[in-house]
Scaffold this motif. Structure first.
Motif, PDB file in Angstrom:
ATOM      1  N   VAL A  90      -4.124  12.433  -1.133  1.00 21.44           N
ATOM      2  CA  VAL A  90      -3.982  10.987  -1.354  1.00 21.44           C
ATOM      3  C   VAL A  90      -2.947  10.424  -0.393  1.00 21.44           C
ATOM      4  O   VAL A  90      -3.160   9.373   0.230  1.00 21.44           O
ATOM      5  N   VAL A  91      -1.828  11.106  -0.255  1.00 23.58           N
ATOM      6  CA  VAL A  91      -0.782  10.654   0.666  1.00 23.58           C
ATOM      7  C   VAL A  91      -1.335  10.560   2.083  1.00 23.58           C
ATOM      8  O   VAL A  91      -1.112   9.574   2.787  1.00 23.58           O
ATOM      9  N   ASP A 144      -1.718   7.112   4.191  1.00 20.59           N
ATOM     10  CA  ASP A 144      -1.056   7.029   5.488  1.00 20.59           C
ATOM     11  C   ASP A 144      -2.056   6.702   6.597  1.00 20.59           C
ATOM     12  O   ASP A 144      -1.786   5.886   7.474  1.00 20.59           O
ATOM     13  N   LYS A 145      -3.223   7.331   6.547  1.00 25.17           N
ATOM     14  CA  LYS A 145      -4.269   7.059   7.537  1.00 25.17           C
ATOM     15  C   LYS A 145      -4.739   5.609   7.446  1.00 25.17           C
ATOM     16  O   LYS A 145      -4.938   4.941   8.464  1.00 25.17           O
ATOM     17  N   ILE A 192       0.840  -1.199   0.000  1.00 21.15           N
ATOM     18  CA  ILE A 192       0.000   0.000   0.000  1.00 21.15           C
ATOM     19  C   ILE A 192       0.876   1.251   0.000  1.00 21.15           C
ATOM     20  O   ILE A 192       0.655   2.178  -0.768  1.00 21.15           O
ATOM     21  N   ALA A 193       1.881   1.255   0.863  1.00 18.70           N
ATOM     22  CA  ALA A 193       2.764   2.418   0.965  1.00 18.70           C
ATOM     23  C   ALA A 193       3.529   2.646  -0.327  1.00 18.70           C
ATOM     24  O   ALA A 193       3.656   3.781  -0.791  1.00 18.70           O
ATOM     25  N   ASN A 199      -4.524   2.804  10.375  1.00 25.07           N
ATOM     26  CA  ASN A 199      -5.721   2.063  10.812  1.00 25.07           C
ATOM     27  C   ASN A 199      -5.506   0.553  10.732  1.00 25.07           C
ATOM     28  O   ASN A 199      -5.939  -0.191  11.620  1.00 25.07           O
ATOM     29  N   ILE A 200      -4.849   0.102   9.675  1.00 28.79           N
ATOM     30  CA  ILE A 200      -4.561  -1.331   9.533  1.00 28.79           C
ATOM     31  C   ILE A 200      -3.641  -1.790  10.661  1.00 28.79           C
ATOM     32  O   ILE A 200      -3.878  -2.823  11.289  1.00 28.79           O
ATOM     33  N   LYS A 201      -2.586  -1.025  10.933  1.00 24.51           N
ATOM     34  CA  LYS A 201      -1.672  -1.372  12.017  1.00 24.51           C
ATOM     35  C   LYS A 201      -2.405  -1.457  13.362  1.00 24.51           C
ATOM     36  O   LYS A 201      -2.192  -2.390  14.132  1.00 24.51           O
TER      37      LYS A 201
END
Length: 76
Positions: free
Chosen positions: A57-58, A62-63, A44-45, A67-69
């Motif tokens: 978009v960045v 990043d958000k 994703i990154a 959220n996934i982490k």
């Protein structure tokens, strides 16, 4: 089995027989899941942040990564 999944499984010490019956412990399963999540975050990154000049978009990418982490309780 997907080659990348097999590489991650080997990295955490999974063992298996010729029919891919896996022999693992709880800590190995936890680490394996963390590696999969981290691998997804990296993709994703790489696509969303590295290749974009749009600050919105960045920020959004990043958000999403944060959220996934948090959702999977994974450190990077």
């Amino acid at each position: 089995m997907n080659k990348r999944i097999q590489e991650l499984a080997e990295q955490v010490g999974f063992g298996w027989d010729d029919k891919y019956h896996w022999y693992v412990g709880n800590e190995q399963v936890k680490k394996f899941a963390e590696l999969i999540v981290q691998s997804c975050i990296s993709q994703i990154a790489m696509i969303g942040v590295s290749n974009c000049d749009d600050p919105d978009v960045v920020w959004t990418v990043d958000k999403a990564i944060q959220n996934i982490k948090q959702h999977f309780e994974v450190e990077s």
